[in-house]
Enzyme design. Structure first.
Site, mmCIF file in Angstrom:
data_model
loop_
_atom_site.group_PDB
_atom_site.id
_atom_site.type_symbol
_atom_site.label_atom_id
_atom_site.label_comp_id
_atom_site.label_asym_id
_atom_site.label_seq_id
_atom_site.Cartn_x
_atom_site.Cartn_y
_atom_site.Cartn_z
ATOM 1 N N LYS A 120 -8.021 10.959 0.756
ATOM 2 C CA LYS A 120 -8.549 11.689 1.894
ATOM 3 C C LYS A 120 -9.168 13.017 1.431
ATOM 4 C CE LYS A 120 -4.881 10.182 5.131
ATOM 5 N NZ LYS A 120 -5.696 9.516 6.168
ATOM 6 N N ASP A 145 2.700 11.051 9.498
ATOM 7 C CA ASP A 145 2.329 9.639 9.499
ATOM 8 C C ASP A 145 3.550 8.716 9.534
ATOM 9 O OD1 ASP A 145 0.147 7.985 9.733
ATOM 10 O OD2 ASP A 145 -0.126 7.703 7.592
ATOM 11 N N GLU A 147 -3.280 1.853 4.893
ATOM 12 C CA GLU A 147 -1.997 1.404 4.350
ATOM 13 C C GLU A 147 -0.963 1.094 5.415
ATOM 14 O OE1 GLU A 147 -0.916 5.012 5.914
ATOM 15 O OE2 GLU A 147 -2.719 4.597 4.769
ATOM 16 N N ARG A 170 -1.076 -0.621 8.137
ATOM 17 C CA ARG A 170 -1.050 -2.036 8.528
ATOM 18 C C ARG A 170 -0.397 -2.903 7.450
ATOM 19 N NH1 ARG A 170 -7.437 -1.753 9.054
ATOM 20 N NH2 ARG A 170 -6.678 0.289 9.725
#
Length: 491
Positions: A260, A271, A332, A334
């Site tokens: 990122k 997250d 990531e 999923r």
């Protein structure tokens, strides 16, 4: 306790010995006139300061004919529902600081409205101890008493359980990632339910490898802090339903080798709030003694770039054998959810709900107040009804069949991302997850287990100004809706 202790009283609010008083009122005139009968001089005082009764407006007011205590009045809007009372109480407790004890009254409110008032007060009174040095800021109230004849001890207990669940999520999300790696989060999960009838199993990296959890292992292999899977099982005697919850728990998301940019990496400690939400909801179900079996799966990993990290183009073999070509290591969530959904499906629950800060695309589509909801029509409809009952905003999105072909990989069963194509990113992720939801029986042609997917990337963190009972920062989004969904239509 990071939120106020709640109490109730049937005595008039003016008789309270609390440090400060709060009144919830609609605009002056009409029905409000009768509600001010017991407060001489207050109507003229409110008129003098221009009180409009607008929803969430908080005003300090002096009414010496009625009380010598500090008094604040908060507007509920002209036709308040339970949500208006919840927001009004939350806004007042959030903003009226420096008083250890506060008493709240809502003249003319029904039992439903008083229950919402108590819940809003607890939610709005949350605080995080934090790591500041020097003089402490003015604190929010440590005790809030809600006055009203229609309020019961059960109402207070239910409001406290919900506030406790939301506070647990906020506490976990606020902790810096340096102090909350996968093993740390797993340990906190064990501690959170230690005194409750919840069985806990923690799979470390060795157990994950032996079990074939290739999604979680693959995402976590770039970090020096190995991944974990936590299974929580609340199974009360006589339960007639079984609901499985699966949560994304990325303790920090750098994006992996698909790194990122710096600004996008700020806040990525949050997250893991999908996994935190699963923990909080299972804990709440046990505290409330809901007659429903609830199994939670916390899929926890650190997504870091290193020489051992997965690369774009690598193929992971997820639990159950499905292979995934990873084109974007920043997609990531999923991958870890895929393992969790397969594991949950093997127990053949009546419904599976997954929750994740999954896609930036959901914020583009729905903004920062609505959660995105996908899945089976009937299960989604029940979830949306639960969200409406508790006043959380959620919106259904499709899982379009015409996008199925976009999941195909030339070398594996699935792709994990559409690189360079931002169209329908949240829908693509939902379709990807749907492939890992199992069937209601061992027959290949049997229908899939009813499933709801919650994308809370836009609502899990409030980056703007505070509103209602919601502070800037972690929100605990979807916790209240999920509790209501599990409790059923009677909640």
């Amino acid at each position: 306790m990071p939120f106020p202790e709640l109490a109730r009283s049937s005595e008039p609010l003016r008789d309270s010995d609390a440090d400060a008083l709060i009144l919830l009122l609609p605009p002056l005139g009409g029905p409000a006139a009768a509600e001010l009968n017991g407060w001489p001089g207050l109507e003229s005082a409110l008129t003098a300061i221009g009180f409009t009764g607008a929803a969430g407006s908080v005003s300090r007011v002096s009414a010496p004919e009625s009380t010598s205590s500090p008094l604040a009045v908060v507007g509920t809007g002209p036709s308040p529902d339970a949500g208006a009372y919840r927001d009004a109480a939350g806004a007042a407790i959030r903003t009226i600081t420096g008083f250890a004890t506060i008493a709240v009254g809502a003249p003319g409110a029904s039992g439903e409205h008083l229950r919402a008032t108590a819940e809003g007060a607890a939610l709005g009174g949350y605080w995080f101890e934090g790591y500041k040095t020097g003089a402490a800021p003015k604190r929010r109230a440590s005790t809030v008493t809600v006055h009203g004849d229609a309020l019961t001890d059960a109402d207070i207990a239910a409001a406290a359980a919900v506030a406790d669940a939301v506070a647990l999520v906020k506490d976990l999300v606020a902790i810096p990632a340096e102090w909350l790696g996968p093993a740390d989060l797993a340990a906190r999960a064990v501690d959170a339910v230690a005194q409750l009838p919840v069985d806990v199993t923690v799979l470390d990296e060795k157990a994950l490898a032996e079990g074939g959890y290739g999604g979680i292992l693959g995402v976590g292999q770039g970090s020096v802090r190995p991944p974990r899977l936590v299974r929580l099982d609340y199974a009360p005697t006589g339960a007639d339903r079984h609901i499985a919850l699966v949560g994304k728990g990325i303790t920090f998301d750098t994006g992996g080798l698909s790194l990122k940019p710096p600004a996008s990496m700020v806040g990525m400690k949050y997250d893991m709030c999908g996994a935190a939400t699963v923990l909080a909801v299972v804990r709440a179900a046990a505290l409330l003694r809901l007659p429903v079996r609830v199994t939670g799966w916390m899929c926890i990993a650190d997504n870091m770039p290193s020489g051992s990290a997965i690369r774009p183009g690598d193929v992971l073999r997820t639990l159950g054998g499905t292979t995934v070509e990873v084109l974007n290591t920043d997609a990531e969530g999923r991958l870890v959810l895929a393992d969790g959904l397969v594991a949950a499906s093997r127990e053949q629950p009546d419904v599976i709900v997954d929750v994740a800060t999954l896609t930036g695309a959901i914020t583009v589509a729905l903004g920062t107040r609505h959660a995105g909801v996908m899945g089976d029509d009937e299960a989604v409809a029940r979830y949306l009804a639960a969200a409406e009952r508790v006043g959380e905003l959620a919106w259904p999105l499709p899982l379009p069949a015409h996008m199925e072909d976009e999941l195909d990989s030339p070398i594996a069963d699935l792709l994990n991302a559409k690189v360079g194509d931002p169209a329908g990113g949240s829908l693509f992720a939902g379709l990807f997850l749907q492939r890992f939801v199992g069937r209601v029986s061992e027959d290949d042609d049997s229908p899939r287990i009813p499933w709801v997917h919650l994308d809370i990337a836009g609502v899990g963190m409030n980056k703007g100004a505070a509103y209602g009972f919601t502070d800037k920062g972690p929100t605990g989004a979807a916790v209240r809706s999920m509790i209501a969904y599990i409790a059923g239509e009677e909640s």
